[in-house]
Write a protein that holds these residues in place. Structure first.
Motif, PDB file in Angstrom:
ATOM      1  N   LEU A   1       0.822  -1.206   0.000  1.00 34.35           N
ATOM      2  CA  LEU A   1       0.000   0.000   0.000  1.00 34.35           C
ATOM      3  C   LEU A   1       0.860   1.263   0.000  1.00 34.35           C
ATOM      4  O   LEU A   1       0.471   2.289  -0.568  1.00 34.35           O
ATOM      5  CB  LEU A   1      -0.918   0.010   1.228  1.00 34.35           C
ATOM      6  N   ALA A   2       2.034   1.191   0.644  1.00 32.65           N
ATOM      7  CA  ALA A   2       2.912   2.359   0.727  1.00 32.65           C
ATOM      8  C   ALA A   2       3.420   2.778  -0.652  1.00 32.65           C
ATOM      9  O   ALA A   2       3.775   3.941  -0.859  1.00 32.65           O
ATOM     10  CB  ALA A   2       4.086   2.072   1.655  1.00 32.65           C
ATOM     11  N   MET A   3       3.425   1.848  -1.602  1.00 33.66           N
ATOM     12  CA  MET A   3       3.865   2.183  -2.957  1.00 33.66           C
ATOM     13  C   MET A   3       2.846   3.094  -3.649  1.00 33.66           C
ATOM     14  O   MET A   3       3.176   3.806  -4.600  1.00 33.66           O
ATOM     15  CB  MET A   3       4.056   0.901  -3.784  1.00 33.66           C
ATOM     16  N   LYS A   4       1.607   3.104  -3.137  1.00 33.14           N
ATOM     17  CA  LYS A   4       0.553   3.938  -3.727  1.00 33.14           C
ATOM     18  C   LYS A   4       0.134   5.080  -2.802  1.00 33.14           C
ATOM     19  O   LYS A   4      -0.591   5.978  -3.219  1.00 33.14           O
ATOM     20  CB  LYS A   4      -0.675   3.069  -4.028  1.00 33.14           C
ATOM     21  N   ASP A   5       0.557   5.025  -1.550  1.00 28.47           N
ATOM     22  CA  ASP A   5       0.166   6.025  -0.559  1.00 28.47           C
ATOM     23  C   ASP A   5       1.416   6.769  -0.111  1.00 28.47           C
ATOM     24  O   ASP A   5       2.217   6.265   0.681  1.00 28.47           O
ATOM     25  CB  ASP A   5      -0.511   5.331   0.632  1.00 28.47           C
TER      26      ASP A   5
END
Length: 317
Positions: free
Chosen positions: A194-198
C-alpha cells in the motif's frame, strides 16, 4: 513519530483519518501545543499529555496512547479533556472564545465489553430524544480506539485497508506487539504494498525506520516499556501473595470456628478476616515499594483514610 514538527504532515493525515467519521472539516495545518496541563496551585495535579495540537480553526486535539488498563480510562479522559478545555480561558476573555476540544484515546486493551466495533465516539446528548446540545455540537468530542478489537476484525478479513485510510494507519500502529516480541508479517507485507501507492504511508515507514536506527530512541522506548511491564508485574505479584495468604488464613480461621458453628459459617468468617488482613498486607507491601496513594487506592479499592491508617501503623513500627 506523530508528535514531531518534522512529521507534522503525517500527524495531520492521521488526525483527518480519525476525525472524518464525525464530519469535521479537514485539518490543513496544526501547531504543537504545550503538553502540560494543571498545576496552577501548589497541590494541584500536574498531567502530561502525549500529543496536543491546535488546528487552523483553533480546535485543540489531544492524542493519548494507553498500553495498560488501569481501570480509570473514562475518568482520566474526562479529566484531561476538562483541563485542556479550561486552559484556553485567559483572564479578560469570555466563554464564547472557548474553542472545540477533542480527545483521541488509542488503547491496547478492551474498554467497552458490550461493543464489538473498535472505534467509539462520544458527544453530549439529551437522554430521551438523543438530540445533541447545539451549543456543544463542536465543543466536546471523545474518541476511543481499541486496538485488540481492531486487529481481531482485521484477522477476520472484516476491514479493507485499500479503501479505508484509518485502517492503514492503525495497522501501522498494530504491526508490532512488543509484549509478545512479535511482528505481524502479514500486516507488514500488506502495508509495504500500500505504501507504494500512498505517499503519506511511505513517509511514515521512512520516519519509523529513521527513528528505529537511533540508539537513543531505542533505549528510551525500551526503558519506558520496561517500566510499564515492571509496574504491572509488581502489582500482580503483590496481589497474588496477598490472596494466597488470605486463602490460607481464611481456611485456618474457618476450621477453628467450624468446631462451634459449623464448617460453612467458620469458613465465611475466616475468609472475611483473612481478606481484611490480606488487604492490609497488600497495602503495606505497596507502601514499602513507594507506590502513590491514588495507585494504591485503585489497586485495592480501599479508601484513602483506610490507607492512611495502615501507613501510620507501618510508620510507628
Amino acid at each position: 513519530m506523530f508528535g514531531s514538527e518534522k512529521n507534522k504532515k503525517i500527524t495531520i493525515v492521521f488526525l483527518n483519518a480519525i476525525l472524518r467519521s464525525t464530519g469535521r472539516s479537514t485539518i490543513k495545518e496544526v501547531e504543537f501545543a504545550n503538553q502540560e496541563v494543571g498545576g496552577e496551585y501548589k497541590d494541584d495535579k500536574q498531567s502530561r499529555l502525549d500529543i496536543v495540537v491546535k488546528t487552523q480553526s483553533n480546535e485543540l486535539i489531544n492524542i493519548e496512547v494507553q498500553l495498560s488498563d488501569e481501570h480509570d480510562m473514562i475518568k482520566r479522559t474526562l479529566y484531561y479533556w476538562s483541563r485542556l478545555y479550561n486552559s484556553q480561558l485567559e483572564k479578560g476573555k469570555g466563554y464564547n472564545t472557548l474553542a472545540p476540544t477533542i480527545t483521541i484515546n488509542i488503547c491496547n486493551f478492551t474498554l467497552f465489553e458490550k461493543s464489538e466495533y473498535y472505534h467509539s465516539t462520544f458527544h453530549l446528548y439529551e437522554d430521551s430524544t438523543m438530540q445533541r446540545i447545539d451549543a456543544m455540537d463542536d465543543v466536546l468530542e471523545v474518541h476511543f480506539i481499541e486496538m485488540n478489537k481492531f486487529l481481531n476484525m482485521w484477522h477476520r478479513n472484516e476491514l479493507n485497508a485499500l479503501d479505508d485510510i484509518l485502517v492503514r494507519w492503525l495497522l501501522l500502529l498494530g504491526m508490532v506487539d512488543v509484549r509478545k516480541t512479535k511482528v505481524y508479517n502479514q500486516i507488514y507485507k500488506e502495508l509495504e504494498e500500500l505504501a507504494m501507492k500512498d505517499e503519506n504511508l511511505l513517509k511514515a515507514f521512512s520516519a519509523w525506520e529513521e527513528l528505529s536506527r537511533s540508539k537513543e530512541n531505542i533505549q528510551a522506548y525500551e526503558s519506558r516499556l520496561k517500566y510499564i511491564l515492571d509496574e504491572e508485574g509488581k502489582l500482580d505479584d503483590v496481589k497474588y501473595k496477598a490472596e494466597k495468604k488470605g486463602r490460607k488464613e481464611g481456611r485456618e480461621e474457618g476450621k477453628q470456628e467450624g468446631l462451634e458453628q459449623g464448617l460453612e459459617q467458620g469458613l465465611e468468617k475466616g475468609l472475611e478476616q483473612g481478606k481484611q488482613e490480606r488487604d492490609e498486607e497488600f497495602v503495606r507491601n505497596l507502601l514499602k515499594m513507594n507506590f502513590e496513594m491514588d495507585v494504591i487506592h485503585k489497586a485495592t479499592g480501599l479508601s484513602v483514610d483506610q490507607i492512611e491508617r495502615i501507613k501510620e501503623k507501618l510508620d510507628s513500627e
